[in-house]
Design a protein around this motif. Structure first.
Motif, PDB file in Angstrom:
ATOM      1  N   GLU A  79      24.975  -1.867  -4.489  1.00 26.03           N
ATOM      2  CA  GLU A  79      24.167  -1.109  -3.511  1.00 26.03           C
ATOM      3  C   GLU A  79      24.192   0.378  -3.811  1.00 26.03           C
ATOM      4  O   GLU A  79      23.219   1.101  -3.568  1.00 26.03           O
ATOM      5  CB  GLU A  79      24.666  -1.378  -2.091  1.00 26.03           C
ATOM      6  N   ASP A  80      25.299   0.864  -4.362  1.00 28.06           N
ATOM      7  CA  ASP A  80      25.410   2.268  -4.756  1.00 28.06           C
ATOM      8  C   ASP A  80      24.403   2.582  -5.856  1.00 28.06           C
ATOM      9  O   ASP A  80      23.745   3.624  -5.853  1.00 28.06           O
ATOM     10  CB  ASP A  80      26.839   2.537  -5.236  1.00 28.06           C
ATOM     11  N   ARG A  82      21.616   0.839  -6.470  1.00 32.42           N
ATOM     12  CA  ARG A  82      20.246   0.676  -5.961  1.00 32.42           C
ATOM     13  C   ARG A  82      19.777   1.893  -5.181  1.00 32.42           C
ATOM     14  O   ARG A  82      18.601   2.269  -5.231  1.00 32.42           O
ATOM     15  CB  ARG A  82      20.160  -0.569  -5.067  1.00 32.42           C
ATOM     16  N   ASN A  83      20.695   2.503  -4.435  1.00 34.53           N
ATOM     17  CA  ASN A  83      20.313   3.595  -3.535  1.00 34.53           C
ATOM     18  C   ASN A  83      20.287   4.958  -4.210  1.00 34.53           C
ATOM     19  O   ASN A  83      19.689   5.902  -3.684  1.00 34.53           O
ATOM     20  CB  ASN A  83      21.266   3.642  -2.340  1.00 34.53           C
ATOM     21  N   GLY A  99      24.780   7.365  -8.858  1.00 33.69           N
ATOM     22  CA  GLY A  99      25.733   6.970  -7.836  1.00 33.69           C
ATOM     23  C   GLY A  99      27.087   7.602  -8.077  1.00 33.69           C
ATOM     24  O   GLY A  99      27.247   8.523  -8.876  1.00 33.69           O
TER      25      GLY A  99
END
Length: 554
Positions: A79-80, A82-83, A99
């Motif tokens: 998720e790190d 992806r964001n 990230g």
């Protein structure tokens, strides 16, 4: 190589005593040279730096950017990835993820874009050296090196217990030569071995370490003595016991004293400067004044800070029991590994919140170290990337150090008890550009013994960062106008223009004539050890240029 001239800038070069003087810099064949005497010599490229701030390239003395634990951390938080904004492929650059733990390509691009040209990974088990060299080869532009973990190594502890000082020196020299590492590193000396054996820890410098008949105090003193007798350019790099635990300042002070006047570098000192009771969070407080007083009075000691910044990041450490402790504190996923007979590892995603009294105090304690130490040559900027925050936060730290008003703004939004438990609100000191150049360039280079880095005197590496002055100091340091590494312009008008290879900083077996080779030969002729060899020859380093320490490094 083309001749480069940087003209008209305000030069901040503390290693050569230059504080904002308008001066030109000439670079050829990757090195700073004198102004050519011939009147008809014309540079191949000239940068007009009139009105701009010119500094040597930045040097990061302590970060985590390569190796198995870093690679594991990259996988733990999809998720790190992806964001966070990706690094896109261009004609010059390869794609990468960012990230809290950027990919190899992105790490090199981001450091260069920030004005940093050199970085040292702080914790590599000898068994992982090949992996690190491969990742370094994939980390472009910046020069890099690494420290080799030794503080829980079985053979090291056996020699210390047996009083085999010469054999210990020989083994340390062999490890550095075999891995092409740069300096010895200890992490929670003895404590990681206790954790692997029993699930416990070594909380005191005099706790016994399993069946080895040694204590953390003996490990600290023994490896420090060997490092100094070998004449290595960087002293023992020390991650103290009890990192992050309230009341740990006592252990930190004891570790400083255990060096007995020998050179030592205490890393991410912010995490080791806490007062209070481990069972009562309300007692948590800063003990920086007591520790900094000792450092101010003992010139054998240097530190880097490990500044905490608010936000999400990843804790990764060779301190296995600390990883488990943070897993329990944050309730997050946890990774732990045991590296055979050498070290351990703990990884936990974490988030520092400004509404947390503990986290806000950690932020303040780091700033106290910068602002209370008398001599900026004895402190280096670090976030212990990514443990306290990303290296991309360095511009924010610089702005906080240069402007008391910025610190006051943050103190207004954190819990009131922070002011009561530290001295930050009482400190008026503001850093100058000259002092910033010291703690981000000249001081870490001097601590590392890299005479060709962190300065722009004759013969120095042609590493230069040029900033356009702005009222917003954080933005100014986030966006260098130009970055030059070994004479090549890698950032031009704030855009990345290069994907070139960096170089490896390591200890060569012949770096100091008559010292290291003799010890290695003696060791190889007299002892056989139960460890595999870790050959890393120059062909394995691909096209990287190997940088040797000068014979006069000491």
């Amino acid at each position: 190589m083309p001749l480069l001239k940087i003209t008209g800038g305000r030069l901040y070069d503390p290693a050569n005593g230059i504080d904002g003087d308008v001066s030109d810099v000439w670079i050829q064949d990757g090195k700073v040279i004198e102004k050519p005497l011939a009147a008809d010599v014309r540079p191949d490229r000239e940068i007009d730096a009139t009105g701009m701030v010119v500094m040597p390239g930045g040097v990061d003395i302590h970060c985590h950017i390569a190796g198995p634990k870093v690679n594991t951390a990259r996988k733990m938080q999809p998720e790190d990835k992806r964001n966070a904004p990706p690094v896109k492929r261009t004609e010059l650059t390869r794609s990468g993820t960012t990230g809290s733990v950027p990919s190899t390509f992105a790490t090199g691009y981001l450091y260069a874009g920030l004005g940093y040209t050199t970085a040292f990974d702080a914790a590599v088990p000898p068994l992982s050296a090949r992996h690190v060299h491969e990742e370094f080869h994939d980390t472009p532009i910046i020069d890099k090196g690494f420290f080799v973990l030794m503080g829980n190594n079985h053979y090291v502890m056996k020699q210390i217990a047996a009083g085999e000082d010469e054999r210990l020196k020989a083994y340390i020299s062999w490890l550095l030569g075999a891995t092409k590492g740069y300096a010895p590193k200890i992490v929670n000396p003895g404590g990681v071995e206790v954790w692997k054996e029993t699930g416990g820890n070594a909380h005191s410098l005099d706790d016994p370490v399993g069946n080895f008949g040694v204590t953390p105090r003996q490990i600290v003193n023994g490896i420090a003595q060997a490092t100094n007798e070998l004449g290595l350019p960087h002293p023992l790099h020390i991650h103290c016991n009890n990192l992050g635990i309230p009341g740990n300042y006592k252990t930190t002070l004891e570790t400083m004293k255990a060096l007995e006047g020998q050179r030592g570098h205490l890393t991410h000192i912010q995490f080791h400067s806490y007062g209070g009771d481990a069972d009562d969070q309300g007692t948590f407080c800063s003990k920086v004044p007591q520790l900094v007083e000792y450092v101010n009075e003992h010139e054998n000691l240097t530190v880097d800070v490990g500044q905490v910044l608010f936000g999400k990041t990843t804790s990764m450490t060779g301190d296995g029991p600390l990883g488990y402790f943070l897993h329990n504190v944050f309730g997050r996923k946890w990774f732990s590994s045991d590296t055979e007979m050498e070290a351990g590892c703990g990884i936990v995603p974490i988030e520092y919140k400004d509404k947390s009294m503990v986290h806000a105090l950690q932020w303040a304690i780091g700033l106290e170290w910068y602002l209370l130490i008398d001599d900026p040559w004895r402190v280096a900027m670090s976030t212990d990337h990514p443990n306290g925050g990303s290296f991309l936060a360095y511009p924010e730290i610089i702005a906080l150090l240069m402007e008391r008003s910025r610190r006051e703004e943050v103190l207004k939004r954190v819990p009131l008890s922070v002011r009561e438990n530290c001295t930050l609100g009482e400190i008026d000191r503001e850093y100058s550009l000259y002092e910033i150049a010291i703690i981000t360039r000249a001081a870490p280079a001097r601590m590392l013994g890299l005479k060709h880095k962190g300065q722009l005197g004759l013969g120095a590496d042609g590493d230069v960062t040029i900033y356009q002055p702005e009222n917003d100091l954080q933005r100014m340091f986030e966006m260098p106008r130009y970055v030059v590494r070994r004479g090549e312009i890698v950032v031009d008008d704030s855009e990345l223009k290069s994907n070139s290879e960096g170089s490896l900083q390591h200890i060569s077996p012949d770096y100091d004539e008559g010292v290291l080779p003799d010890i290695q030969k003696w060791f190889e002729e007299n002892y056989t050890i139960g460890f595999r060899n870790y050959p890393v020859d120059d062909s394995y380093l691909h096209d990287n240029k190997v940088i040797e320490c000068a014979p006069d490094h000491s």
